[in-house]
Design a protein around this motif. Sequence first.
Motif, PDB file in Angstrom:
ATOM      1  N   SER A   1       9.666  -5.177   1.331  1.00  0.00           N
ATOM      2  CA  SER A   1      10.676  -5.419   0.322  1.00  0.00           C
ATOM      3  C   SER A   1      10.776  -4.347  -0.747  1.00  0.00           C
ATOM      4  O   SER A   1      11.846  -4.163  -1.320  1.00  0.00           O
ATOM      5  N   ALA A   2       9.714  -3.651  -1.075  1.00  0.00           N
ATOM      6  CA  ALA A   2       9.819  -2.614  -2.105  1.00  0.00           C
ATOM      7  C   ALA A   2      10.767  -1.514  -1.652  1.00  0.00           C
ATOM      8  O   ALA A   2      11.693  -1.126  -2.372  1.00  0.00           O
ATOM      9  N   ARG A   3      10.547  -0.984  -0.459  1.00  0.00           N
ATOM     10  CA  ARG A   3      11.443   0.058   0.058  1.00  0.00           C
ATOM     11  C   ARG A   3      12.865  -0.488   0.218  1.00  0.00           C
ATOM     12  O   ARG A   3      13.852   0.212  -0.040  1.00  0.00           O
ATOM     13  N   GLU A   4      12.978  -1.719   0.682  1.00  0.00           N
ATOM     14  CA  GLU A   4      14.298  -2.311   0.882  1.00  0.00           C
ATOM     15  C   GLU A   4      15.034  -2.471  -0.442  1.00  0.00           C
ATOM     16  O   GLU A   4      16.231  -2.181  -0.535  1.00  0.00           O
TER      17      GLU A   4
ATOM     18  N   GLN B   1       0.208  -2.299 -16.893  1.00  0.00           N
ATOM     19  CA  GLN B   1      -1.058  -2.951 -16.576  1.00  0.00           C
ATOM     20  C   GLN B   1      -1.504  -2.667 -15.140  1.00  0.00           C
ATOM     21  O   GLN B   1      -2.692  -2.739 -14.837  1.00  0.00           O
ATOM     22  N   GLU B   2      -0.541  -2.356 -14.293  1.00  0.00           N
ATOM     23  CA  GLU B   2      -0.832  -2.182 -12.864  1.00  0.00           C
ATOM     24  C   GLU B   2      -1.111  -0.713 -12.574  1.00  0.00           C
ATOM     25  O   GLU B   2      -0.432   0.182 -13.091  1.00  0.00           O
ATOM     26  N   GLN B   3      -2.096  -0.450 -11.724  1.00  0.00           N
ATOM     27  CA  GLN B   3      -2.586   0.909 -11.471  1.00  0.00           C
ATOM     28  C   GLN B   3      -1.496   1.850 -10.976  1.00  0.00           C
ATOM     29  O   GLN B   3      -1.353   2.973 -11.477  1.00  0.00           O
TER      30      GLN B   3
ATOM     31  N   LEU C   1       4.202   6.532  -4.808  1.00  0.00           N
ATOM     32  CA  LEU C   1       3.646   5.820  -5.963  1.00  0.00           C
ATOM     33  C   LEU C   1       4.615   4.738  -6.434  1.00  0.00           C
ATOM     34  O   LEU C   1       4.198   3.622  -6.787  1.00  0.00           O
ATOM     35  N   ALA C   2       5.894   5.073  -6.457  1.00  0.00           N
ATOM     36  CA  ALA C   2       6.898   4.108  -6.885  1.00  0.00           C
ATOM     37  C   ALA C   2       6.919   2.890  -5.967  1.00  0.00           C
ATOM     38  O   ALA C   2       6.957   1.739  -6.431  1.00  0.00           O
ATOM     39  N   VAL C   3       6.896   3.132  -4.667  1.00  0.00           N
ATOM     40  CA  VAL C   3       6.922   2.024  -3.710  1.00  0.00           C
ATOM     41  C   VAL C   3       5.692   1.125  -3.885  1.00  0.00           C
ATOM     42  O   VAL C   3       5.797  -0.109  -3.883  1.00  0.00           O
TER      43      VAL C   3
ATOM     44  N   ASP D   1       4.864  -8.587  -5.226  1.00  0.00           N
ATOM     45  CA  ASP D   1       3.829  -9.494  -4.736  1.00  0.00           C
ATOM     46  C   ASP D   1       3.317 -10.413  -5.839  1.00  0.00           C
ATOM     47  O   ASP D   1       2.948 -11.572  -5.580  1.00  0.00           O
ATOM     48  N   ALA D   2       3.289  -9.891  -7.070  1.00  0.00           N
ATOM     49  CA  ALA D   2       2.785 -10.673  -8.203  1.00  0.00           C
ATOM     50  C   ALA D   2       3.884 -11.496  -8.879  1.00  0.00           C
ATOM     51  O   ALA D   2       3.608 -12.248  -9.818  1.00  0.00           O
ATOM     52  N   GLY D   3       5.119 -11.344  -8.422  1.00  0.00           N
ATOM     53  CA  GLY D   3       6.232 -12.041  -9.042  1.00  0.00           C
ATOM     54  C   GLY D   3       6.592 -11.509 -10.414  1.00  0.00           C
ATOM     55  O   GLY D   3       7.128 -12.242 -11.253  1.00  0.00           O
ATOM     56  N   ASP D   4       6.317 -10.217 -10.631  1.00  0.00           N
ATOM     57  CA  ASP D   4       6.508  -9.617 -11.956  1.00  0.00           C
ATOM     58  C   ASP D   4       7.700  -8.665 -12.014  1.00  0.00           C
ATOM     59  O   ASP D   4       7.745  -7.796 -12.886  1.00  0.00           O
ATOM     60  N   LEU D   5       8.648  -8.811 -11.109  1.00  0.00           N
ATOM     61  CA  LEU D   5       9.790  -7.901 -11.103  1.00  0.00           C
ATOM     62  C   LEU D   5      11.081  -8.696 -11.164  1.00  0.00           C
ATOM     63  O   LEU D   5      11.259  -9.674 -10.442  1.00  0.00           O
TER      64      LEU D   5
END
Length: 215
Positions: A4-7, A65-67, A171-173, A181-185
């Motif tokens: 889903s990130a790439r999509e 917060q995310e690496q 890195l962006a993906v 995955d964390a529901g933070d977007l």
Amino acid sequence: MTGSARELIGAVQAELAPRDDENRLVPLVEAGEAPREVFAAIAAEEYRIVRSDWRSFLHLAARSQEQWAREFFATLAAGEGLALGKLAALAEERPGFEPRAGCQAYPAFVAWLALNGEPADVIVAIVANFAAFGRYCAAIAAAMRERYGFEDEACAFFDFFGTPSPELEELAVRAVQAALDAGDLSEKDARTHARLFQQYELDFWNTLADDGRRD
């Protein structure tokens, strides 16, 4: 890295693509019809933009917060530092320079996002704009050599941004996938940011195109 990130990034890029050709300056440069002075004008605006974006990306890195998001923004900031050093060969910074509002709306929005945007939403928007911005820069670099006779050193700023960066995109993906995955977007906010990024970028180029016609 799959799914889903790439999509999502690809979908937002596709939504923006129909307006990519509304840039009125790049075709003039490609045809050799823009005044030579436009390159110094771009450089003068970019001195201000790059320094602002450098600070904004560092602030976004500090807020993340995310690496992978931290690494993405830190890498962007490092790139701005490199880009700044490539402007001097095109034109010296002018103490009496008066920035154009249409050119400076873009970094003002980046600074707003640095304070108010959710990092992953901002990443989607930035990456969605990469393809068009890179194409513009590559086209200008080629025309500077072929139409205007500039040497490589003067074209270095546009070469830098016109060269794809698979590492940065990866890195962006990773960052976007982690947020999904964390529901933070927020896809809605990411799309809004991307739409505004595109408009402010078009404002940058078209402001310079219109100023060149008046001159």
